[in-house]
Design an enzyme around this catalytic site. Structure first.
Site, PDB file in Angstrom:
ATOM      1  N   GLY A   1      -3.861  -4.478  -4.086  1.00 57.50           N
ATOM      2  CA  GLY A   1      -4.852  -3.430  -4.345  1.00 57.50           C
ATOM      3  C   GLY A   1      -4.150  -2.221  -4.893  1.00 57.50           C
ATOM      4  O   GLY A   1      -3.415  -1.553  -4.186  1.00 57.50           O
ATOM      5  N   HIS A   2      -4.310  -1.963  -6.169  1.00 59.28           N
ATOM      6  CA  HIS A   2      -3.654  -0.818  -6.785  1.00 59.28           C
ATOM      7  C   HIS A   2      -4.718   0.180  -7.233  1.00 59.28           C
ATOM      8  O   HIS A   2      -5.584  -0.158  -8.030  1.00 59.28           O
ATOM      9  CB  HIS A   2      -2.799  -1.254  -7.977  1.00 59.28           C
ATOM     10  CG  HIS A   2      -1.602  -2.040  -7.556  1.00 59.28           C
ATOM     11  ND1 HIS A   2      -0.772  -2.694  -8.432  1.00 59.28           N
ATOM     12  CD2 HIS A   2      -1.078  -2.264  -6.331  1.00 59.28           C
ATOM     13  CE1 HIS A   2       0.193  -3.291  -7.759  1.00 59.28           C
ATOM     14  NE2 HIS A   2       0.024  -3.050  -6.486  1.00 59.28           N
ATOM     15  N   THR A   3      -4.634   1.372  -6.684  1.00 61.01           N
ATOM     16  CA  THR A   3      -5.611   2.396  -7.053  1.00 61.01           C
ATOM     17  C   THR A   3      -4.965   3.376  -8.016  1.00 61.01           C
ATOM     18  O   THR A   3      -3.909   3.929  -7.730  1.00 61.01           O
ATOM     19  CB  THR A   3      -6.081   3.148  -5.785  1.00 61.01           C
ATOM     20  OG1 THR A   3      -6.564   2.197  -4.854  1.00 61.01           O
ATOM     21  CG2 THR A   3      -7.186   4.139  -6.117  1.00 61.01           C
TER      22      THR A   3
ATOM     23  N   SER B   1       6.085  11.767  -5.006  1.00 58.48           N
ATOM     24  CA  SER B   1       4.699  11.859  -5.443  1.00 58.48           C
ATOM     25  C   SER B   1       3.945  12.716  -4.431  1.00 58.48           C
ATOM     26  O   SER B   1       3.991  12.442  -3.237  1.00 58.48           O
ATOM     27  CB  SER B   1       4.115  10.446  -5.511  1.00 58.48           C
ATOM     28  OG  SER B   1       2.721  10.496  -5.452  1.00 58.48           O
TER      29      SER B   1
ATOM     30  N   THR C   1      -5.845 -11.572   3.322  1.00 57.11           N
ATOM     31  CA  THR C   1      -6.958 -10.964   2.589  1.00 57.11           C
ATOM     32  C   THR C   1      -8.080 -11.992   2.375  1.00 57.11           C
ATOM     33  O   THR C   1      -9.131 -11.650   1.830  1.00 57.11           O
ATOM     34  CB  THR C   1      -6.488 -10.432   1.219  1.00 57.11           C
ATOM     35  OG1 THR C   1      -5.919 -11.519   0.481  1.00 57.11           O
ATOM     36  CG2 THR C   1      -5.457  -9.332   1.377  1.00 57.11           C
TER      37      THR C   1
ATOM     38  N   GLN D   1       2.268  -5.989  -3.035  1.00 57.18           N
ATOM     39  CA  GLN D   1       2.626  -6.035  -1.610  1.00 57.18           C
ATOM     40  C   GLN D   1       3.949  -5.282  -1.382  1.00 57.18           C
ATOM     41  O   GLN D   1       4.258  -4.380  -2.140  1.00 57.18           O
ATOM     42  CB  GLN D   1       2.691  -7.476  -1.083  1.00 57.18           C
ATOM     43  CG  GLN D   1       1.333  -8.166  -1.010  1.00 57.18           C
ATOM     44  CD  GLN D   1       0.930  -8.828  -2.309  1.00 57.18           C
ATOM     45  OE1 GLN D   1       1.725  -9.459  -2.966  1.00 57.18           O
ATOM     46  NE2 GLN D   1      -0.323  -8.706  -2.687  1.00 57.18           N
TER      47      GLN D   1
ATOM     48  N   LYS E   1       2.091   2.163  -5.095  1.00 57.95           N
ATOM     49  CA  LYS E   1       2.749   1.645  -6.312  1.00 57.95           C
ATOM     50  C   LYS E   1       1.913   1.903  -7.558  1.00 57.95           C
ATOM     51  O   LYS E   1       2.442   2.151  -8.626  1.00 57.95           O
ATOM     52  CB  LYS E   1       2.999   0.127  -6.184  1.00 57.95           C
ATOM     53  CG  LYS E   1       4.057  -0.236  -5.167  1.00 57.95           C
ATOM     54  CD  LYS E   1       4.272  -1.727  -5.094  1.00 57.95           C
ATOM     55  CE  LYS E   1       3.128  -2.482  -4.472  1.00 57.95           C
ATOM     56  NZ  LYS E   1       2.880  -2.210  -3.052  1.00 57.95           N
TER      57      LYS E   1
ATOM     58  N   ASP F   1       0.816  -1.221   0.000  1.00 60.67           N
ATOM     59  CA  ASP F   1       0.000   0.000   0.000  1.00 60.67           C
ATOM     60  C   ASP F   1       0.846   1.266   0.000  1.00 60.67           C
ATOM     61  O   ASP F   1       0.441   2.296   0.554  1.00 60.67           O
ATOM     62  CB  ASP F   1      -0.966   0.028   1.213  1.00 60.67           C
ATOM     63  CG  ASP F   1      -1.786  -1.238   1.301  1.00 60.67           C
ATOM     64  OD1 ASP F   1      -2.286  -1.670   0.260  1.00 60.67           O
ATOM     65  OD2 ASP F   1      -1.922  -1.792   2.407  1.00 60.67           O
TER      66      ASP F   1
HETATM   67  P1  IMP Z   1      -2.430 -12.816   1.889  1.00 54.75           P
HETATM   68  O1  IMP Z   1      -1.494 -12.263   0.883  1.00 54.75           O
HETATM   69  O2  IMP Z   1      -3.874 -12.591   1.567  1.00 54.75           O
HETATM   70  O3  IMP Z   1      -2.121 -14.224   2.232  1.00 54.75           O
HETATM   71  O4  IMP Z   1      -2.207 -11.978   3.259  1.00 54.75           O
HETATM   72  C1  IMP Z   1      -0.977 -12.085   3.993  1.00 54.75           C
HETATM   73  C2  IMP Z   1      -0.606 -10.742   4.584  1.00 54.75           C
HETATM   74  O5  IMP Z   1      -0.265  -9.841   3.520  1.00 54.75           O
HETATM   75  C3  IMP Z   1      -1.718 -10.046   5.349  1.00 54.75           C
HETATM   76  O6  IMP Z   1      -1.124  -9.289   6.412  1.00 54.75           O
HETATM   77  C4  IMP Z   1      -2.319  -9.100   4.347  1.00 54.75           C
HETATM   78  O7  IMP Z   1      -2.950  -8.005   4.956  1.00 54.75           O
HETATM   79  C5  IMP Z   1      -1.065  -8.670   3.614  1.00 54.75           C
HETATM   80  N1  IMP Z   1      -1.316  -8.211   2.234  1.00 54.75           N
HETATM   81  C6  IMP Z   1      -1.600  -8.958   1.159  1.00 54.75           C
HETATM   82  N2  IMP Z   1      -1.756  -8.174   0.064  1.00 54.75           N
HETATM   83  C7  IMP Z   1      -1.554  -6.911   0.469  1.00 54.75           C
HETATM   84  C8  IMP Z   1      -1.549  -5.652  -0.211  1.00 54.75           C
HETATM   85  O8  IMP Z   1      -1.750  -5.535  -1.426  1.00 54.75           O
HETATM   86  N3  IMP Z   1      -1.292  -4.569   0.548  1.00 54.75           N
HETATM   87  C9  IMP Z   1      -1.022  -4.657   1.891  1.00 54.75           C
HETATM   88  N4  IMP Z   1      -0.998  -5.814   2.554  1.00 54.75           N
HETATM   89  C10 IMP Z   1      -1.269  -6.934   1.856  1.00 54.75           C
END
Ligand code: IMP
Length: 429
Positions: free
Chosen positions: A40-42, A412, A129, A223, A16, A13
């Site tokens: 999650g890319h906005t 940015s 997630t 991530q 990116k 977050d």
């Molecule tokens: P998973 O990737 O869903 O297995 O989650 C594992 C950990 O990575 C958790 O703490 C999620 O909140 C974190 N996580 C997964 N994807 C993202 C992302 O895009 N942004 C921030 N944290 C993420």
């Protein structure tokens, strides 16, 4: 001219999406190489907000985009996202998007297992997630995954499903949930295959051809380094390598193709999910950061935990990721604070250390050692040159550069792509 890999330098977050979008104008193609629809890319383009989870950010601007073999792909999520983005006027067709034929699939049983485990006990909660990412990677490594190419190999599909279910149904029996019927799973896959297979390609080969044609490749990480399965705050991590080394393996190219590695870091720190977060704040400043920074997850809507910039964690992330320059985002969120703090070291049981230890217990025990820097009252929001930044804001950025031993290549200053100060062009490096 070099290719560029964009990776998160914190816990995801970092912003990116905007940086990749900004860079994608100069890239010929964009490639995702790890993660799945947990990302999650906005992007905000011409006032329209696009929320992407699985699709590479390049698609919004019509750049050819690739989902590499290192990504785990939920076919239903892929189709939904293509339809959702299509409604915003972006036509995603096989000329724009290619999906690695050797990428592993996320199935509904992976999502079930992810959620069952998360709900099983508070102690074991990672705060995932809930999208099945971890279980899908487990099956990939255990050599029982169903891959994109298997959707076209119906003769072999029954055996693959049986092999997968031998494992999963044993788990499901243990967890007290209904077993999966292989016939129904096959029917679900057959129902989706005609929408997915037109995108399936040997992505490594396409990328090799593009590289020979000297096309600029932009690798889009998801991530962040502190969520890397090896280098992050294990076990509170995602299930893929998020560092830039994965850009090569996860797209089917050699490491020399990766080029300039740009790390993205917020001017403060956020994290969603459980796990250590040395600079986390629980006071009024945390509320200010959350509210002003709109720190709620793109994928799950969860409130993000907020804290001061952690130069120790970021420096480590930049080293494990081979980062050459950073893009700093959201500096404006700190505008108006009387003072800002930066974590310059940790205190571990009374000893000062300058790295995040590997052990889970020690990671939870470290206490931040702060340096306090004077704040600035002037707005940095939307600044497009250094001259528009106040002296104290510049001092803050310069001090961070020193501490993380890496220059700021981009700054940015708002979600809009034009509000960017370029110091060093990553493609020209
Ligand atoms: P998973 O990737 O869903 O297995 O989650 C594992 C950990 O990575 C958790 O703490 C999620 O909140 C974190 N996580 C997964 N994807 C993202 C992302 O895009 N942004 C921030 N944290 C993420």
């Amino acid at each position: 001219m070099s290719n560029v890999a964009v990776v998160g330098a914190q816990w995801g977050d970092e912003g990116k999406g905007k940086v990749v979008d900004w860079l994608s104008e100069r890239a010929d193609v964009v490639v995702r190489f790890q993660g799945g629809h947990n990302a999650g890319h906005t992007l905000v383009v011409d006032g329209v907000t696009y929320k992407l989870s699985l699709l590479p950010s390049g698609v919004v601007r019509g750049k050819p985009s690739f989902i590499g073999n290192g990504v785990v792909v939920d076919p239903w999520a892929l189709i939904d996202e293509i339809e959702r983005i299509g409604k915003l006027g972006v036509d995603i067709n096989p000329n724009i998007l290619a999906l690695a034929d050797n990428a592993s699939l996320i199935l509904p049983l992976h999502r079930d297992l992810d959620q069952l485990r998360e709900n099983a006990s508070e102690a074991g909660k990672i705060g995932t997630t809930g999208r099945g990412i971890g279980p899908a990677y487990e099956d990939k490594v255990a050599r029982r995954a169903i891959r994109v190419c298997d959707l076209a190999d119906l003769a072999a599909l029954d055996d693959k499903i049986e092999r997968l279910l031998t494992h999963h149904n044993a788990l499901r029996r243990g967890l007290g949930v209904a077993e999966i019927d292989g016939v129904l799973l096959k029917a679900e896959l057959l129902a989706v295959k005609d929408k997915v297979l037109p995108f399936a390609k040997p992505v490594w080969l396409e990328l090799d051809r593009l590289r020979r044609e000297n096309k600029q490749i932009l690798f889009e990480g998801a991530q962040g380094a502190m969520l890397d399965v090896d280098h992050g705050t294990y076990p509170f991590v995602t299930s893929s390598n998020t560092v830039s080394g994965q850009a090569a393996a996860g797209s089917g190219m050699g490491p020399s193709a990766v080029g300039f590695v740009l790390g993205i870091a917020k001017a403060y720190t956020t994290r969603v999910g459980s796990g250590p977060f040395p600079t986390e704040l629980f006071d009024k400043t945390a509320e200010i950061l959350t509210d002003r920074g709109r720190e709620f997850g793109t994928v799950t809507g969860r409130r993000r935990r907020c804290g001061w910039f952690d130069a120790v964690a970021v420096r480590q992330a930049l080293k494990t990721g081979g980062v050459k320059g950073i893009a700093m985002t959201k500096l404006d969120i700190l505008d108006g604070l009387p003072e800002v703090k930066v974590c310059v070291a940790y205190d571990l049981y009374g000893e000062r250390i300058d790295r995040l230890p590997a052990s889970m217990t020690e990671q939870a025990a470290v206490k931040p050692v702060y340096e306090t820097i004077a704040g600035w009252s002037e707005s940095t929001f939307g600044a497009r040159s250094w001259a528009q930044l106040s002296a104290n804001a510049i001092k803050y950025v310069r001090r961070i550069e020193e501490l993380i031993e890496t220059p700021v290549a981009l700054l940015s200053t708002s979600p809009e792509r034009e509000d960017t100060i370029l110091v060093q062009d990553p493609f020209a490096s």
